[in-house]
Scaffold this motif. Sequence first.
Motif, PDB file in Angstrom:
ATOM      1  N   ALA A 111       5.842  22.924  -2.757  1.00  0.00           N
ATOM      2  CA  ALA A 111       6.326  22.765  -1.384  1.00  0.00           C
ATOM      3  C   ALA A 111       6.989  21.419  -1.147  1.00  0.00           C
ATOM      4  N   SER A 112       6.814  20.489  -2.073  1.00  0.00           N
ATOM      5  CA  SER A 112       7.311  19.132  -1.856  1.00  0.00           C
ATOM      6  C   SER A 112       8.814  18.990  -2.051  1.00  0.00           C
ATOM      7  N   SER A 113       9.461  19.994  -2.557  1.00  0.00           N
ATOM      8  CA  SER A 113      10.908  19.933  -2.743  1.00  0.00           C
ATOM      9  C   SER A 113      11.525  21.266  -2.339  1.00  0.00           C
ATOM     10  N   PRO A 114      11.932  21.388  -1.067  1.00  0.00           N
ATOM     11  CA  PRO A 114      12.467  22.658  -0.591  1.00  0.00           C
ATOM     12  C   PRO A 114      13.774  23.088  -1.265  1.00  0.00           C
ATOM     13  N   THR A 115      14.386  22.191  -1.997  1.00  0.00           N
ATOM     14  CA  THR A 115      15.636  22.550  -2.683  1.00  0.00           C
ATOM     15  C   THR A 115      15.479  22.535  -4.198  1.00  0.00           C
ATOM     16  N   GLY A 116      14.282  22.262  -4.690  1.00  0.00           N
ATOM     17  CA  GLY A 116      14.058  22.141  -6.124  1.00  0.00           C
ATOM     18  C   GLY A 116      13.940  23.482  -6.825  1.00  0.00           C
ATOM     19  N   ALA A 117      13.670  23.398  -8.117  1.00  0.00           N
ATOM     20  CA  ALA A 117      13.584  24.595  -8.955  1.00  0.00           C
ATOM     21  C   ALA A 117      12.464  25.523  -8.506  1.00  0.00           C
ATOM     22  N   SER A 118      11.332  24.954  -8.105  1.00  0.00           N
ATOM     23  CA  SER A 118      10.220  25.815  -7.662  1.00  0.00           C
ATOM     24  C   SER A 118      10.602  26.578  -6.402  1.00  0.00           C
ATOM     25  N   ALA A 119      11.308  25.931  -5.487  1.00  0.00           N
ATOM     26  CA  ALA A 119      11.739  26.609  -4.256  1.00  0.00           C
ATOM     27  C   ALA A 119      12.747  27.711  -4.577  1.00  0.00           C
ATOM     28  N   ARG A 120      13.670  27.429  -5.486  1.00  0.00           N
ATOM     29  CA  ARG A 120      14.652  28.463  -5.868  1.00  0.00           C
ATOM     30  C   ARG A 120      13.955  29.653  -6.515  1.00  0.00           C
ATOM     31  N   LEU A 121      12.961  29.372  -7.371  1.00  0.00           N
ATOM     32  CA  LEU A 121      12.212  30.447  -8.008  1.00  0.00           C
ATOM     33  C   LEU A 121      11.488  31.296  -6.955  1.00  0.00           C
ATOM     34  N   LEU A 122      10.831  30.656  -6.007  1.00  0.00           N
ATOM     35  CA  LEU A 122      10.081  31.384  -4.986  1.00  0.00           C
ATOM     36  C   LEU A 122      10.989  32.147  -4.022  1.00  0.00           C
ATOM     37  N   ARG A 123      12.265  31.729  -3.895  1.00  0.00           N
ATOM     38  CA  ARG A 123      13.224  32.458  -3.056  1.00  0.00           C
ATOM     39  C   ARG A 123      13.962  33.548  -3.823  1.00  0.00           C
ATOM     40  N   SER A 124      13.709  33.668  -5.113  1.00  0.00           N
ATOM     41  CA  SER A 124      14.434  34.655  -5.920  1.00  0.00           C
ATOM     42  C   SER A 124      14.052  36.073  -5.495  1.00  0.00           C
ATOM     43  N   VAL A 125      14.904  37.021  -5.829  1.00  0.00           N
ATOM     44  CA  VAL A 125      14.695  38.421  -5.440  1.00  0.00           C
ATOM     45  C   VAL A 125      13.357  38.973  -5.951  1.00  0.00           C
ATOM     46  N   PRO A 126      12.972  38.740  -7.210  1.00  0.00           N
ATOM     47  CA  PRO A 126      11.681  39.297  -7.646  1.00  0.00           C
ATOM     48  C   PRO A 126      10.490  38.732  -6.850  1.00  0.00           C
ATOM     49  N   PHE A 127      10.511  37.431  -6.572  1.00  0.00           N
ATOM     50  CA  PHE A 127       9.377  36.834  -5.856  1.00  0.00           C
ATOM     51  C   PHE A 127       9.364  37.252  -4.379  1.00  0.00           C
ATOM     52  N   THR A 128      10.508  37.283  -3.733  1.00  0.00           N
ATOM     53  CA  THR A 128      10.512  37.723  -2.339  1.00  0.00           C
ATOM     54  C   THR A 128      10.169  39.204  -2.240  1.00  0.00           C
ATOM     55  N   GLY A 129      10.576  39.995  -3.232  1.00  0.00           N
ATOM     56  CA  GLY A 129      10.192  41.416  -3.255  1.00  0.00           C
ATOM     57  C   GLY A 129       8.695  41.569  -3.413  1.00  0.00           C
ATOM     58  N   LEU A 130       8.116  40.771  -4.288  1.00  0.00           N
ATOM     59  CA  LEU A 130       6.667  40.812  -4.492  1.00  0.00           C
ATOM     60  C   LEU A 130       5.952  40.407  -3.194  1.00  0.00           C
ATOM     61  N   GLY A 131       6.485  39.400  -2.514  1.00  0.00           N
ATOM     62  CA  GLY A 131       5.903  38.974  -1.248  1.00  0.00           C
ATOM     63  C   GLY A 131       5.941  40.048  -0.188  1.00  0.00           C
ATOM     64  N   ARG A 132       6.984  40.842  -0.171  1.00  0.00           N
ATOM     65  CA  ARG A 132       7.077  41.940   0.808  1.00  0.00           C
ATOM     66  C   ARG A 132       6.046  43.021   0.518  1.00  0.00           C
ATOM     67  N   ILE A 133       5.756  43.229  -0.759  1.00  0.00           N
ATOM     68  CA  ILE A 133       4.763  44.255  -1.128  1.00  0.00           C
ATOM     69  C   ILE A 133       3.404  43.828  -0.639  1.00  0.00           C
TER      70      ILE A 133
END
Length: 177
Positions: free
Chosen positions: A155-177
């Motif tokens: 959470a410490s870098s909203p534009t970093g690699a971890s944020a991009r990974l968590l915004r990716s289609v597979p992760f956001t799809g998993l979050g919707r499930i």
Amino acid sequence: VSGFYLMNWVRAFTTGHDGFLGHTWSLAVEEQFYLLWPLLLVAILGRIARGTLPRAIAALIIAVVIWRCALLLAGAGPMRIYNGTDTRIDSLLVGALCASIRQPQRSPLLSRLAAGSALALALQIPSLSWQNAVLQSIGFTAMAGLAGIVVLWAASSPTGASARLLRSVPFTGLGRI
């Protein structure tokens, strides 16, 4: 019983078969937290100075650990410790603690702590037994704390690699499930 989110207490105080819905104990702990936390939060916020919420939550986490250790010393069994809301709510409170930290600042120290935490989790989780005495006493809190450090780092870098990974289609799809 599971429809009323009480399966955790059935499991905590019985030794027999808990039926095919026994696995809903964890949902029961979560739902009980969601019911109690807003009330507790209002009570806490009305009694503490502004900006001290993280310390108040940390004090609650410590109180749960002390309570769990006291129960263990009094002879409480692993099922009681593992399933009770009062003995497992500290893990959810660690999440509340992470959420109460406004915007964690990415630093080399946080990055090292997160890397070490992720490594410790990866090495420990496969070998843990829920009946292990260390896990039963302080381990639940320690594991949640390690995971919390990783979450704070992400959470410490909203534009970093971890944020991009968590915004990716597979992760956001998993979050919707």
